[in-house]
Design an enzyme around this catalytic site. Sequence first.
Site, PDB file in Angstrom:
ATOM      1  N   ASP A 101       0.842  -1.190   0.000  1.00  0.00           N
ATOM      2  CA  ASP A 101       0.000   0.000   0.000  1.00  0.00           C
ATOM      3  C   ASP A 101       0.880   1.244   0.000  1.00  0.00           C
ATOM      4  O   ASP A 101       1.331   1.727   1.025  1.00  0.00           O
ATOM      5  CB  ASP A 101      -0.986  -0.068   1.157  1.00  0.00           C
ATOM      6  N   THR A 102       1.048   1.740  -1.208  1.00  0.00           N
ATOM      7  CA  THR A 102       2.069   2.721  -1.543  1.00  0.00           C
ATOM      8  C   THR A 102       1.533   3.604  -2.650  1.00  0.00           C
ATOM      9  O   THR A 102       0.657   3.195  -3.403  1.00  0.00           O
ATOM     10  CB  THR A 102       3.338   1.971  -2.027  1.00  0.00           C
ATOM     11  N   VAL A 103       2.072   4.813  -2.780  1.00  0.00           N
ATOM     12  CA  VAL A 103       1.775   5.652  -3.938  1.00  0.00           C
ATOM     13  C   VAL A 103       3.074   6.052  -4.603  1.00  0.00           C
ATOM     14  O   VAL A 103       4.110   6.184  -3.954  1.00  0.00           O
ATOM     15  CB  VAL A 103       0.970   6.920  -3.568  1.00  0.00           C
TER      16      VAL A 103
END
Length: 524
Positions: A337-339
Amino acid sequence: MNVRTARGTSFAIATPHSIGTEEGAAALRAGGNALDAVVAAAAALTVVYPHNCSVGGDVIALVATPDGTLVTVNGSGAAPAAASAEKLRAEHTTMPLSGVETVTVPGAVAAWEAILSLGGRRSLPQALEAAISAADEGVPIARSLARAIEDQHLELAADEGLAQVFLDNGSSRVEGSLLLQPALAQSLRAIAAEGPAALYGGKVGAALVERLRSLGSCMTLDDLAAHQTKVERPIAASFGDLEVLTAAPNSQGFVLLETLAAIAALGTTLDRLGPGAGVLARLFELAARDRDNYLADPRFADLPLARLLSHAHAVELAKEASAFGTHPPLAPRATGDTVAVVAIDNQGYAASVIQSIFYSFGSLILDPATGIICHNRGAYFSLDPRSPNGIEGGKRPAHTLMPVIVRKGGRIVAVNGTMGGSAQPQIHTQLLLAAWAGATPMEAVESPRWTVGSLESDGSGGRVVAERSVPPSAIEGIEAAGFKVDLIADLDEAVGHAQVIAVDGSGAFVAASDPRADGSAAAG
């Protein structure tokens, strides 16, 4: 409808949420450059994509400046000084995946300031304006966030802060409903007024530490105050006539470089969507084994980077991958869960910024007083006393975040970033192979994708997650290499979402935002 691809000659930016892209483009149009754009976008994303990133998370970025310099901004935080492997081993057989024991110092805010200091034209308070307004006035809940809230309803309900923000009288907030975060807005205002010191030793940090300690954490305000962002040299390797640059350890970036070297050693560019996918899957698995065996904070452990990136090791990997031997066990697959935020401008600035709280909603702790979600980056530490990545006070964990910039003849030709946890090197490899074969940025990011790793995050070897539109010849090649293939829907976040900017032969910027997320691309 979100614009997924854009072309321009002045600037380009892509992020996984349209608001992030809009705010980054607004910073550029207000006289800023690519560095101002990525920080404004990154700050906005902590508000609109809080399951993926937070003021309480980390950042690792690559930044290019007009003089041709390219540096890594390593904004990964360390374990609290009082962290004890012995104490954790007395209570757990492996590192917990959530809770206060997984919370390390958050490095994102300090990294934002460090990025701006490399040539940004606008101030940190200006970069935070849109994020503050979004937190105060509210934003519609995006598709990805709504799905995460529904999927993790029980976990969110178990934490007072998370429940207040993401549930409505016990029910999951749904896509399109208004997300209000007034406490987070107040924290961002304090950071705008006082600078990062508000978090690293000031009132915001004090409130956050008070909450964590009430839950049993050993984190102190001194731990926050001791945090330092490292501006370092990146690592690089050649792939054909390209130079691929990424972050050095404690980032897993070297895994991409050794994979590309092994592909080159094979003497053929593997077709990721054809029969060669089986050998590629084996390379992914073997390179991940090296990561799991060696990656750690280089201040605490000696990582044999020169050997891992040597031609001799590339030949060894290529030979072993072609032999289709047994599958090594892998570290548990992170939910990723990363951007990723990528931007470039015609002044010579470019940046790939990767920002994360590790698992979805991080540690599953939101401090009601500050509105900050704490990441669980410490979950990537090991409790194995033989591991170089064993938890110690003041030590940074092995890190999945890995920005990428590609140059040809010293000129930037691509700025790439992706979500995907431990699979980020695999996704970058597939993006580069697609570009190498002539794909446009949009074709590369929306192309069918597969990754080595179990959906159950059980760490078992020999499994591949593949979108249904991956061609049968590739599936057959992967299965022939001894993998079990788990099929998922097309354009599923389980295989990450990428943001890509390419610079074409005319010098124009072409940006693409992955349809697996809620983002857009903008150019001018």
